[in-house]
Design an enzyme around this catalytic site. Structure first.
Site, PDB file in Angstrom:
ATOM      1  N   LYS A  14       0.816  -1.183   0.100  1.00  0.00           N
ATOM      2  CA  LYS A  14      -0.071  -0.090   0.001  1.00  0.00           C
ATOM      3  C   LYS A  14       0.960   1.243   0.136  1.00  0.00           C
ATOM      4  O   LYS A  14       0.628   2.280  -0.724  1.00  0.00           O
ATOM      5  CB  LYS A  14      -1.163   0.088   1.298  1.00  0.00           C
ATOM      6  CG  LYS A  14      -1.886  -1.273   1.451  1.00  0.00           C
ATOM      7  CD  LYS A  14      -2.805  -1.087   2.765  1.00  0.00           C
ATOM      8  CE  LYS A  14      -2.201  -1.186   4.040  1.00  0.00           C
ATOM      9  NZ  LYS A  14      -1.598  -2.404   4.255  1.00  0.00           N
ATOM     10  N   ARG A  89     -10.348   0.430   8.559  1.00  0.00           N
ATOM     11  CA  ARG A  89      -9.899  -0.778   8.760  1.00  0.00           C
ATOM     12  C   ARG A  89     -10.822  -1.517   9.741  1.00  0.00           C
ATOM     13  O   ARG A  89     -10.446  -2.640   9.991  1.00  0.00           O
ATOM     14  CB  ARG A  89      -8.429  -0.837   9.560  1.00  0.00           C
ATOM     15  CG  ARG A  89      -7.103  -1.187   8.762  1.00  0.00           C
ATOM     16  CD  ARG A  89      -5.954  -0.730   9.846  1.00  0.00           C
ATOM     17  NE  ARG A  89      -4.900  -1.582   9.591  1.00  0.00           N
ATOM     18  CZ  ARG A  89      -3.774  -1.150   9.200  1.00  0.00           C
ATOM     19  NH1 ARG A  89      -3.615   0.013   8.752  1.00  0.00           N
ATOM     20  NH2 ARG A  89      -2.972  -1.849   9.087  1.00  0.00           N
ATOM     21  N   ARG A 128      12.009  -6.446   5.432  1.00  0.00           N
ATOM     22  CA  ARG A 128      12.086  -5.077   5.832  1.00  0.00           C
ATOM     23  C   ARG A 128      12.460  -4.882   7.462  1.00  0.00           C
ATOM     24  O   ARG A 128      13.169  -3.663   7.679  1.00  0.00           O
ATOM     25  CB  ARG A 128      10.786  -4.300   5.565  1.00  0.00           C
ATOM     26  CG  ARG A 128      10.667  -2.733   5.825  1.00  0.00           C
ATOM     27  CD  ARG A 128       9.532  -2.008   5.497  1.00  0.00           C
ATOM     28  NE  ARG A 128       8.345  -2.562   6.405  1.00  0.00           N
ATOM     29  CZ  ARG A 128       7.239  -2.128   6.240  1.00  0.00           C
ATOM     30  NH1 ARG A 128       6.686  -1.306   5.102  1.00  0.00           N
ATOM     31  NH2 ARG A 128       6.175  -2.428   6.979  1.00  0.00           N
ATOM     32  N   ARG A 134      10.849  -0.349  12.191  1.00  0.00           N
ATOM     33  CA  ARG A 134       9.688  -0.454  12.608  1.00  0.00           C
ATOM     34  C   ARG A 134       9.541  -1.737  13.723  1.00  0.00           C
ATOM     35  O   ARG A 134       9.775  -2.752  13.237  1.00  0.00           O
ATOM     36  CB  ARG A 134       8.769  -0.797  11.557  1.00  0.00           C
ATOM     37  CG  ARG A 134       8.083   0.579  10.750  1.00  0.00           C
ATOM     38  CD  ARG A 134       7.116   0.350   9.655  1.00  0.00           C
ATOM     39  NE  ARG A 134       5.883  -0.258  10.142  1.00  0.00           N
ATOM     40  CZ  ARG A 134       4.718  -0.369   9.408  1.00  0.00           C
ATOM     41  NH1 ARG A 134       4.773   0.220   8.115  1.00  0.00           N
ATOM     42  NH2 ARG A 134       3.789  -1.173   9.773  1.00  0.00           N
ATOM     43  N   ARG A 146      -0.538  -8.936  13.455  1.00  0.00           N
ATOM     44  CA  ARG A 146      -1.217  -7.888  12.398  1.00  0.00           C
ATOM     45  C   ARG A 146      -2.159  -8.471  11.275  1.00  0.00           C
ATOM     46  O   ARG A 146      -3.293  -8.166  10.906  1.00  0.00           O
ATOM     47  CB  ARG A 146       0.046  -7.264  11.679  1.00  0.00           C
ATOM     48  CG  ARG A 146       0.559  -6.090  12.865  1.00  0.00           C
ATOM     49  CD  ARG A 146       2.052  -5.758  12.114  1.00  0.00           C
ATOM     50  NE  ARG A 146       1.994  -4.889  11.097  1.00  0.00           N
ATOM     51  CZ  ARG A 146       3.360  -4.677  10.205  1.00  0.00           C
ATOM     52  NH1 ARG A 146       4.627  -5.377  10.804  1.00  0.00           N
ATOM     53  NH2 ARG A 146       3.290  -4.258   9.100  1.00  0.00           N
TER      54      ARG A 146
HETATM   55  P1  AP5 Z   1       4.626  -1.692   1.981  1.00  0.00           P
HETATM   56  O1  AP5 Z   1       4.468  -0.714   0.565  1.00  0.00           O
HETATM   57  O2  AP5 Z   1       5.164  -0.698   3.197  1.00  0.00           O
HETATM   58  O3  AP5 Z   1       3.344  -2.263   2.162  1.00  0.00           O
HETATM   59  P2  AP5 Z   1       2.060  -1.668   3.206  1.00  0.00           P
HETATM   60  O4  AP5 Z   1       0.893  -2.615   2.797  1.00  0.00           O
HETATM   61  O5  AP5 Z   1       2.210  -0.405   3.309  1.00  0.00           O
HETATM   62  O6  AP5 Z   1       2.461  -2.605   4.419  1.00  0.00           O
HETATM   63  P3  AP5 Z   1       2.503  -1.939   5.930  1.00  0.00           P
HETATM   64  O7  AP5 Z   1       3.540  -2.641   6.636  1.00  0.00           O
HETATM   65  O8  AP5 Z   1       2.495  -0.476   5.943  1.00  0.00           O
HETATM   66  O9  AP5 Z   1       1.257  -2.681   6.681  1.00  0.00           O
HETATM   67  P4  AP5 Z   1       0.370  -2.286   7.670  1.00  0.00           P
HETATM   68  O10 AP5 Z   1      -1.043  -1.961   6.876  1.00  0.00           O
HETATM   69  O11 AP5 Z   1       0.418  -3.239   8.717  1.00  0.00           O
HETATM   70  O12 AP5 Z   1       0.776  -0.788   8.364  1.00  0.00           O
HETATM   71  P5  AP5 Z   1       0.323   0.442   8.883  1.00  0.00           P
HETATM   72  O13 AP5 Z   1       1.469   1.509   8.960  1.00  0.00           O
HETATM   73  O14 AP5 Z   1      -0.766   0.845   8.138  1.00  0.00           O
HETATM   74  O15 AP5 Z   1       5.583  -2.843   1.594  1.00  0.00           O
HETATM   75  C1  AP5 Z   1       5.938  -3.734   2.579  1.00  0.00           C
HETATM   76  C2  AP5 Z   1       7.405  -4.171   2.052  1.00  0.00           C
HETATM   77  O16 AP5 Z   1       7.279  -4.925   0.768  1.00  0.00           O
HETATM   78  C3  AP5 Z   1       8.247  -3.101   1.822  1.00  0.00           C
HETATM   79  O17 AP5 Z   1       9.965  -3.483   2.445  1.00  0.00           O
HETATM   80  C4  AP5 Z   1       8.444  -3.126   0.212  1.00  0.00           C
HETATM   81  O18 AP5 Z   1       9.565  -2.526  -0.437  1.00  0.00           O
HETATM   82  C5  AP5 Z   1       8.144  -4.439  -0.127  1.00  0.00           C
HETATM   83  N1  AP5 Z   1       7.271  -4.392  -1.483  1.00  0.00           N
HETATM   84  C6  AP5 Z   1       6.321  -3.441  -1.744  1.00  0.00           C
HETATM   85  N2  AP5 Z   1       5.853  -3.943  -3.072  1.00  0.00           N
HETATM   86  C7  AP5 Z   1       6.708  -5.051  -3.236  1.00  0.00           C
HETATM   87  C8  AP5 Z   1       6.522  -5.791  -4.422  1.00  0.00           C
HETATM   88  N3  AP5 Z   1       5.594  -5.736  -5.554  1.00  0.00           N
HETATM   89  N4  AP5 Z   1       7.346  -7.007  -4.404  1.00  0.00           N
HETATM   90  C9  AP5 Z   1       8.256  -7.370  -3.438  1.00  0.00           C
HETATM   91  N5  AP5 Z   1       8.438  -6.429  -2.212  1.00  0.00           N
HETATM   92  C10 AP5 Z   1       7.313  -5.417  -2.474  1.00  0.00           C
HETATM   93  O19 AP5 Z   1      -0.235   0.199  10.308  1.00  0.00           O
HETATM   94  C11 AP5 Z   1       0.722  -0.061  11.186  1.00  0.00           C
HETATM   95  C12 AP5 Z   1      -0.090  -0.130  12.600  1.00  0.00           C
HETATM   96  O20 AP5 Z   1      -0.766   1.223  13.093  1.00  0.00           O
HETATM   97  C13 AP5 Z   1      -1.238  -1.154  12.610  1.00  0.00           C
HETATM   98  O21 AP5 Z   1      -0.791  -2.555  13.081  1.00  0.00           O
HETATM   99  C14 AP5 Z   1      -2.230  -0.643  13.658  1.00  0.00           C
HETATM  100  O22 AP5 Z   1      -1.814  -0.950  14.832  1.00  0.00           O
HETATM  101  C15 AP5 Z   1      -2.124   0.666  13.331  1.00  0.00           C
HETATM  102  N6  AP5 Z   1      -2.954   1.298  12.441  1.00  0.00           N
HETATM  103  C16 AP5 Z   1      -2.908   2.069  11.390  1.00  0.00           C
HETATM  104  N7  AP5 Z   1      -4.025   2.416  10.876  1.00  0.00           N
HETATM  105  C17 AP5 Z   1      -5.173   1.922  11.713  1.00  0.00           C
HETATM  106  C18 AP5 Z   1      -6.486   1.979  11.685  1.00  0.00           C
HETATM  107  N8  AP5 Z   1      -6.779   2.661  10.453  1.00  0.00           N
HETATM  108  N9  AP5 Z   1      -7.128   1.665  12.372  1.00  0.00           N
HETATM  109  C19 AP5 Z   1      -6.463   1.025  13.631  1.00  0.00           C
HETATM  110  N10 AP5 Z   1      -5.112   0.860  13.792  1.00  0.00           N
HETATM  111  C20 AP5 Z   1      -4.480   1.436  12.729  1.00  0.00           C
HETATM  112 MG    MG Z   2       2.289   0.994   4.860  1.00  0.00          MG
END
Ligand code: AP5
Ligand code: MG
Length: 195
Positions: A14, A89, A128, A134, A146
């Site tokens: 994402k 979410r 990562r 992180r 997660r």
């Molecule tokens: P990346 O692009 O970072 O993927 P992502 O889907 O953004 O993954 P996140 O780690 O951000 O996931 P998340 O949804 O758990 O985190 P968030 O910050 O929202 O890519 C991941 C890796 O893969 C990278 O190394 C990248 O280089 C690699 N990659 C990308 N594309 C690729 C490809 N095509 N091929 C190979 N490799 C690739 O949330 C974190 C925490 O915050 C949650 O757990 C929760 O506690 C809280 N939180 C956030 N939002 C909410 C909400 N709305 N409600 C409640 N809690 C929330």
């Molecule tokens: Mg993300």
């Protein structure tokens, strides 16, 4: 205004795809994960509360993230559109977002859902975790937690948007460019209709 939800499990790409999409379409990127990490970095009361949940791989309470998104929408009155990443979410967050967008006389155009296998997600996040700093990427048990939260609470949010025929699934495995092109095609198909 053209508003997109980029949806998918942790590690589905994402954030990676958001960077390219906002550059191409001039959208404002709203990532609740990034907003929360910024609150943690500044050690705000909200950040300190959120960190307890994030470190365990659990969702932060709805009212916290809904409040953050509400503020972000208010502080960007001139945006051409928003790209929501990691939000909504839960069903409660989806309903709250609909209401907030209605106040701005706009709505979600499409939910683009990235599909990636669990093995690939864990591989990407552990990789990562070696360098990202992180805390929720380092421990495989936290990564699994997660993914578990996603399966239980977040995946059903797609059904909410399916009722309005707004969900498109995209294969999230392959090169970043290949996936970006698939996303752009879906956006262009809809954007031309909206313009
Ligand atoms: P990346 O692009 O970072 O993927 P992502 O889907 O953004 O993954 P996140 O780690 O951000 O996931 P998340 O949804 O758990 O985190 P968030 O910050 O929202 O890519 C991941 C890796 O893969 C990278 O190394 C990248 O280089 C690699 N990659 C990308 N594309 C690729 C490809 N095509 N091929 C190979 N490799 C690739 O949330 C974190 C925490 O915050 C949650 O757990 C929760 O506690 C809280 N939180 C956030 N939002 C909410 C909400 N709305 N409600 C409640 N809690 C929330
Ligand atoms: Mg993300």
């Amino acid at each position: 205004m053209f508003n997109i939800i980029l949806f998918g499990p942790p590690g589905s790409g994402k954030g990676t795809q958001s960077q390219n999409l906002i550059a191409k379409y001039g959208l404002k990127h709203l990532s609740t994960g990034d907003l929360l990490r910024s609150e943690i970095a500044f050690q705000t009361p909200l950040g300190i509360e959120a960190k307890n949940f994030m470190d365990k791989g659990q969702l932060v309470p709805d009212e916290v993230v809904i409040g953050m998104i509400s503020t972000a929408l208010e502080t960007n009155p001139d945006a051409q559109g928003f790209l929501f990443d990691g939000f909504p979410r839960t069903d409660a967050q989806a309903e709250a977002l609909d209401k907030l967008l209605q106040l701005k006389k706009t709505s979600i155009a499409v939910m683009l859902a990235l599909d990636v296998s669990e093995d690939e997600l864990i591989k990407r996040l552990l990789h990562r975790g070696q360098s990202s700093g992180r805390s929720d990427d380092v421990d495989e048990a936290v990564i699994r937690s997660r993914i578990h939260e996603y399966e239980n609470k977040t995946k059903p949010v797609a059904d909410y948007y399916k009722k309005f025929n707004k969900v498109v699934h995209i294969k999230g495995e392959g090169s970043v460019d290949e996936i970006f092109n698939l996303l752009c095609k879906e956006i262009d198909d809809r954007k031309n209709v909206d313009d």
